[in-house]
Design an enzyme around this catalytic site. Structure first.
Site, PDB file in Angstrom:
ATOM      1  N   GLU A   4       0.827  -1.222   0.000  1.00 14.75           N
ATOM      2  CA  GLU A   4       0.000   0.000   0.000  1.00 14.75           C
ATOM      3  C   GLU A   4       0.860   1.270   0.000  1.00 14.75           C
ATOM      4  O   GLU A   4       0.550   2.256   0.648  1.00 14.75           O
ATOM      5  CB  GLU A   4      -0.974  -0.008   1.186  1.00 14.75           C
ATOM      6  CG  GLU A   4      -2.019  -1.101   1.062  1.00 14.75           C
ATOM      7  CD  GLU A   4      -3.330  -0.757   1.724  1.00 14.75           C
ATOM      8  OE1 GLU A   4      -3.674   0.431   1.815  1.00 14.75           O
ATOM      9  OE2 GLU A   4      -4.022  -1.688   2.139  1.00 14.75           O
ATOM     10  N   GLY A   5       1.949   1.210  -0.734  1.00  9.30           N
ATOM     11  CA  GLY A   5       2.885   2.334  -0.818  1.00  9.30           C
ATOM     12  C   GLY A   5       4.005   2.150   0.183  1.00  9.30           C
ATOM     13  O   GLY A   5       3.763   2.152   1.391  1.00  9.30           O
TER      14      GLY A   5
END
Length: 404
Positions: free
Chosen positions: A383-384
């Site tokens: 998620e990044g």
């Protein structure tokens, strides 16, 4: 006096009942089999299907579409308990929320209703590979072998047919959670690669269409109950009505989707930290050296104290993000990356100290501590990555304090 109401830090009576129910569920149904499923890398379908029956899958789906309509705060409490049970299991449950989020953000009424009906169906029956399935599944397909942090490098293409009625999808996605189970996917593809980010478009893709196939199943270090796979698109014909939002809005929708997922990342980290602290605290009371339990040694007691501090501070920032999301406050976008970095870094510190407290036993698979450490690492990556989050955070700081 500090008012904590609305921050998520004070549970309502309803939330207390929900948390107690989920806690009992994971103690009875998830934890006893977690080590076995970590070894096999297979999802505990019995526990998952029971979680679906309890309404724990996609709990925040809007009530008007047949969902539970729970707040982001309540969802965060549920995620914390599921992750306390097992990180891979909790991630499998939570990814359906991520998979449908682009539709809830920018989809049409028809798309929303179709997706919710698919997710909430207890008779999906469309994939003979997974006869255990008792509900629908969703996936979010953004990452590619050459387009992770740099989404603009996306090579998956969506070419419009001459009459404009369809797009033809070609490309490959990787590291896609729940892909092998998915009934539909929200897929980011480029309608014009020369435009970079501005050419990215989000599509709602029926995962059972001809040309959609599942490639490599990743053999992961941790979160092993969670399935992570490649997805291959070969001349997949999708209707023009499958666009979520408009052409060129794919990157914006993807970023909003990830922004809304950050509260879940924070609460997930807290759940795993709680499991680590519990194991470490119990062990430290029965392990005796130099004539006394090691919890009486200052070096060890300080580690336990720091673990509890990490839990409370991580929960506070994660719940604040959830409360901001519920309030529709745009500040959630700026605080989300901070929460993601802080909570995942704290989790990895706690996991390292947990192994250290158990010493040699912490390194052995006879104890759950080494599993917690393996599970923890991915939270700094997915998620990044935290490196990308820090770039976002620092950019906000520079804009805020820009020299004029």
């Amino acid at each position: 006096m500090l008012d904590l109401n609305g921050t998520g830090l004070i549970m309502t009576e309803e939330e207390k009942d929900i948390v107690a129910m989920v806690h009992e569920f994971v103690l009875k149904e998830v934890r006893p089999k977690a080590a076995e499923h970590d070894r096999t890398g297979e999802l505990d379908w019995d526990a998952y299907n029971k979680a679906f029956e309890m309404g724990l899958i996609c709990a925040d789906l809007p009530a008007e579409y047949g969902g539970q309509g729970m707040s982001a705060v309540t969802g965060a409490w549920i995620r914390e308990e599921l992750m306390y049970g097992d990180a891979g299991f909790g991630l499998t449950c939570g990814t359906n929320n991520l998979g449908i989020k682009p539709v809830l953000i920018a989809g049409t009424e028809e798309q929303k209703r179709w997706c919710v009906e698919t997710l909430m169906s207890d008779k999906p029956g469309r994939d003979p590979r997974w006869p255990q399935k008792r509900s629908g599944f969703a996936a979010f397909a953004l990452t590619e072998p050459d387009a992770g942090s740099d989404a603009g490098a996306c090579r998956t293409t969506a070419d419009k047919t001459p009459d404009g009625s369809e797009y033809i999808l070609n490309g490959r996605k990787c590291f896609i959670t729940n892909a092998c189970y998915a009934d539909f996917m929200c897929v980011v593809a480029s309608v014009d690669r020369s435009l970079g980010y501005k050419g990215l478009t989000m599509f709602l893709v029926d995962a059972h269409l001809p040309g959609v196939s599942i490639g490599k199943h990743e053999d992961k270090m941790g979160i092993r109950q969670s399935a992570t796979c490649d997805v291959i698109f070969e001349d997949v014909h999708i209707p023009a009505s499958a666009i979520i939002g408009k052409e060129g809005e794919g990157f914006k929708i993807a970023m909003k989707t990830l922004e809304q997922g950050r509260a879940g990342v924070g609460s997930g980290c807290v759940g795993i930290m709680r499991a680590i602290l519990e194991e470490a605290a119990k062990y430290s009371q029965v392990r005796v050296t130099m004539g006394k339990p090691i919890c009486k040694q200052q070096a060890i007691s300080s580690k336990l104290a720091d673990m509890q501090i990490a839990i409370e501070t991580s929960r506070a920032i994660g719940m604040k993000v959830a409360a901001l999301l519920d309030a529709g406050d745009p500040a959630a976008a700026a605080l989300g990356p901070i929460a993601k970095c802080y909570c995942s870094d704290a989790l990895n510190r706690v996991a390292t100290e947990g192994v250290q407290i158990l010493g040699g036993y912490g390194y052995m698979r006879d104890y759950p501590m080494e599993k917690y450490m393996r599970d923890a690492k991915i939270f700094q990556i997915f998620e990044g990555t935290n490196e990308i989050q820090r770039m976002v955070i620092s950019g906000d700081v520079i804009r805020k304090y820009k020299v004029k």
